[in-house]
Design a protein around this motif. Structure first.
Motif, PDB file in Angstrom:
ATOM      1  N   ALA A   1       0.843  -1.195   0.000  1.00  0.00           N
ATOM      2  CA  ALA A   1       0.000   0.000   0.000  1.00  0.00           C
ATOM      3  C   ALA A   1       0.879   1.245   0.000  1.00  0.00           C
ATOM      4  O   ALA A   1       1.864   1.333   0.728  1.00  0.00           O
ATOM      5  CB  ALA A   1      -0.906   0.000   1.226  1.00  0.00           C
ATOM      6  N   GLY A   2       0.540   2.205  -0.841  1.00  0.00           N
ATOM      7  CA  GLY A   2       1.370   3.390  -1.029  1.00  0.00           C
ATOM      8  C   GLY A   2       2.307   3.275  -2.209  1.00  0.00           C
ATOM      9  O   GLY A   2       2.927   4.265  -2.611  1.00  0.00           O
ATOM     10  N   GLY A   3       2.423   2.074  -2.794  1.00  0.00           N
ATOM     11  CA  GLY A   3       3.244   1.885  -3.981  1.00  0.00           C
ATOM     12  C   GLY A   3       2.587   2.496  -5.207  1.00  0.00           C
ATOM     13  O   GLY A   3       1.466   3.018  -5.147  1.00  0.00           O
ATOM     14  N   GLY A   4       3.277   2.439  -6.340  1.00  0.00           N
ATOM     15  CA  GLY A   4       2.784   3.090  -7.550  1.00  0.00           C
ATOM     16  C   GLY A   4       2.205   2.117  -8.554  1.00  0.00           C
ATOM     17  O   GLY A   4       2.773   1.054  -8.808  1.00  0.00           O
ATOM     18  N   LEU A   5       1.057   2.475  -9.114  1.00  0.00           N
ATOM     19  CA  LEU A   5       0.458   1.729 -10.224  1.00  0.00           C
ATOM     20  C   LEU A   5       0.795   2.496 -11.498  1.00  0.00           C
ATOM     21  O   LEU A   5       0.381   3.656 -11.660  1.00  0.00           O
ATOM     22  CB  LEU A   5      -1.048   1.616 -10.038  1.00  0.00           C
ATOM     23  N   PHE A   6       1.555   1.869 -12.386  1.00  0.00           N
ATOM     24  CA  PHE A   6       2.094   2.538 -13.567  1.00  0.00           C
ATOM     25  C   PHE A   6       1.502   1.984 -14.858  1.00  0.00           C
ATOM     26  O   PHE A   6       1.069   0.827 -14.915  1.00  0.00           O
ATOM     27  CB  PHE A   6       3.616   2.367 -13.607  1.00  0.00           C
ATOM     28  N   ASP A   7       1.525   2.839 -15.908  1.00  0.00           N
ATOM     29  CA  ASP A   7       1.107   2.372 -17.227  1.00  0.00           C
ATOM     30  C   ASP A   7       2.318   1.896 -18.019  1.00  0.00           C
ATOM     31  O   ASP A   7       3.435   1.824 -17.487  1.00  0.00           O
ATOM     32  CB  ASP A   7       0.324   3.458 -17.970  1.00  0.00           C
TER      33      ASP A   7
ATOM     34  N   LEU B   1       2.733   7.320 -13.642  1.00  0.00           N
ATOM     35  CA  LEU B   1       1.951   6.932 -12.476  1.00  0.00           C
ATOM     36  C   LEU B   1       0.459   7.105 -12.746  1.00  0.00           C
ATOM     37  O   LEU B   1      -0.022   8.214 -12.948  1.00  0.00           O
ATOM     38  CB  LEU B   1       2.367   7.781 -11.267  1.00  0.00           C
ATOM     39  N   LEU B   2      -0.260   5.986 -12.733  1.00  0.00           N
ATOM     40  CA  LEU B   2      -1.712   6.017 -12.881  1.00  0.00           C
ATOM     41  C   LEU B   2      -2.410   6.213 -11.542  1.00  0.00           C
ATOM     42  O   LEU B   2      -3.473   6.838 -11.464  1.00  0.00           O
ATOM     43  CB  LEU B   2      -2.212   4.705 -13.495  1.00  0.00           C
ATOM     44  N   GLY B   3      -1.824   5.642 -10.484  1.00  0.00           N
ATOM     45  CA  GLY B   3      -2.472   5.735  -9.187  1.00  0.00           C
ATOM     46  C   GLY B   3      -1.567   5.264  -8.067  1.00  0.00           C
ATOM     47  O   GLY B   3      -0.475   4.739  -8.300  1.00  0.00           O
ATOM     48  N   VAL B   4      -2.053   5.467  -6.854  1.00  0.00           N
ATOM     49  CA  VAL B   4      -1.340   5.056  -5.643  1.00  0.00           C
ATOM     50  C   VAL B   4      -2.078   3.865  -5.045  1.00  0.00           C
ATOM     51  O   VAL B   4      -3.285   3.938  -4.784  1.00  0.00           O
ATOM     52  CB  VAL B   4      -1.273   6.206  -4.626  1.00  0.00           C
ATOM     53  N   ALA B   5      -1.353   2.764  -4.864  1.00  0.00           N
ATOM     54  CA  ALA B   5      -1.974   1.533  -4.366  1.00  0.00           C
ATOM     55  C   ALA B   5      -2.544   1.733  -2.968  1.00  0.00           C
ATOM     56  O   ALA B   5      -1.912   2.340  -2.105  1.00  0.00           O
ATOM     57  CB  ALA B   5      -0.956   0.397  -4.366  1.00  0.00           C
ATOM     58  N   MET B   6      -3.738   1.200  -2.751  1.00  0.00           N
ATOM     59  CA  MET B   6      -4.429   1.320  -1.482  1.00  0.00           C
ATOM     60  C   MET B   6      -4.584  -0.052  -0.827  1.00  0.00           C
ATOM     61  O   MET B   6      -4.622  -1.074  -1.511  1.00  0.00           O
ATOM     62  CB  MET B   6      -5.809   1.939  -1.698  1.00  0.00           C
ATOM     63  N   PRO B   7      -4.690  -0.094   0.504  1.00  0.00           N
ATOM     64  CA  PRO B   7      -4.918  -1.379   1.174  1.00  0.00           C
ATOM     65  C   PRO B   7      -6.251  -1.982   0.742  1.00  0.00           C
ATOM     66  O   PRO B   7      -7.166  -1.260   0.308  1.00  0.00           O
ATOM     67  CB  PRO B   7      -4.948  -1.010   2.660  1.00  0.00           C
ATOM     68  N   GLN B   8      -6.352  -3.281   0.868  1.00  0.00           N
ATOM     69  CA  GLN B   8      -7.609  -3.941   0.550  1.00  0.00           C
ATOM     70  C   GLN B   8      -8.706  -3.462   1.497  1.00  0.00           C
ATOM     71  O   GLN B   8      -8.492  -3.406   2.712  1.00  0.00           O
ATOM     72  CB  GLN B   8      -7.461  -5.456   0.676  1.00  0.00           C
ATOM     73  N   PRO B   9      -9.877  -3.099   0.987  1.00  0.00           N
ATOM     74  CA  PRO B   9     -10.991  -2.758   1.874  1.00  0.00           C
ATOM     75  C   PRO B   9     -11.333  -3.934   2.777  1.00  0.00           C
ATOM     76  O   PRO B   9     -11.181  -5.099   2.403  1.00  0.00           O
ATOM     77  CB  PRO B   9     -12.134  -2.453   0.901  1.00  0.00           C
ATOM     78  N   THR B  10     -11.770  -3.641   3.963  1.00  0.00           N
ATOM     79  CA  THR B  10     -12.139  -4.686   4.924  1.00  0.00           C
ATOM     80  C   THR B  10     -13.621  -4.588   5.252  1.00  0.00           C
ATOM     81  O   THR B  10     -14.305  -3.654   4.828  1.00  0.00           O
ATOM     82  CB  THR B  10     -11.316  -4.548   6.217  1.00  0.00           C
ATOM     83  N   GLY B  11     -14.101  -5.548   6.005  1.00  0.00           N
ATOM     84  CA  GLY B  11     -15.500  -5.530   6.405  1.00  0.00           C
ATOM     85  C   GLY B  11     -16.344  -6.492   5.598  1.00  0.00           C
ATOM     86  O   GLY B  11     -15.844  -7.303   4.809  1.00  0.00           O
ATOM     87  N   ARG B  12     -17.641  -6.352   5.763  1.00  0.00           N
ATOM     88  CA  ARG B  12     -18.581  -7.300   5.165  1.00  0.00           C
ATOM     89  C   ARG B  12     -18.520  -7.317   3.644  1.00  0.00           C
ATOM     90  O   ARG B  12     -18.682  -8.358   3.008  1.00  0.00           O
ATOM     91  CB  ARG B  12     -20.010  -6.938   5.610  1.00  0.00           C
TER      92      ARG B  12
END
Length: 207
Positions: A166-172, A177-188
């Motif tokens: 999480a916080g790493g780079g998603l590149f084309d 840089l296309l986006g910043v990696a986020m942690p997996q959502p949690t919960g139901r």
């Protein structure tokens, strides 16, 4: 004969003026990796309580996911034998993006993809530093765009985001840089394990 020469010249001009070929996965990694750092969130006793990645967006400035900094009393950036202290510069907690300042860090900033550059089906590459591993490359596709669920970033890819990434780079394919990696959502309503999420790079300018 003149017709053949003109055709050959026109063909050569057409080829030379066409779009540049996409980079290979190893070339994307070679360009992006020097700008991706391992991040450790430390408690008051300087013991690590969180791990993530951060991407250089300007000289001495990095972007990461705010959630990896939870309860941190100090922040440390690592790459090989290099270690830098970092400070929180600008938080955008609602979008889970935090800008860091690291004085003296001179890694090259990444190029940002223009708004709307992400397209469903295009190749995507995650460059990050998973926990207890060196800088790694994950390859996949942009799987979806947009989200109706609160707290779920709009870019979805087929690259899962594991601990430390999480916080790493998603590149084309141009190492933008296309986006910043986020942690997996949690919960139901947490998604399948083979789906990864990223905050769009154009949000960075709003942090």
């Amino acid at each position: 004969m003149r017709f053949q020469v003109k055709c050959a010249t026109a063909l050569a001009i057409g080829v030379s003026s066409g779009p540049a070929a996409a980079l290979s996965p190893d070339q994307v990694f070679e360009r992006a990796a020097p700008s991706v750092w391992s991040l450790r969130a430390l408690d008051a006793a300087e013991k690590p309580i969180g791990f993530g990645s951060a991407v250089v967006i300007a000289r001495g400035r990095l972007i990461t996911a705010c959630s990896v900094l939870a309860r941190a009393r100090s922040i440390e950036l690592r790459r090989g034998n290099q270690v830098y202290a970092a400070q929180l510069a600008h938080p955008e907690v609602e979008r889970n993006l935090c800008e860091l300042r690291a004085d003296g860090l001179d890694s090259p900033p990444v190029a940002l993809a223009p708004p709307g550059a992400a397209k469903v089906g295009q190749p995507a590459y995650l460059v990050s530093v998973p926990q207890k591993l060196p800088t790694t490359l994950g390859a996949g596709l942009i799987a979806g765009l947009g989200s109706d669920q609160a707290g779920v970033p709009p870019i979805q890819s087929t690259i899962a985001v594991g601990p430390g990434s999480a916080g790493g780079g998603l590149f084309d394919s141009d190492a933008r840089l296309l986006g910043v990696a986020m942690p997996q959502p949690t919960g139901r309503d947490k998604p399948a394990a083979n789906v990864g999420f990223a905050a769009p790079a154009d949000w960075i300018s709003e942090v």
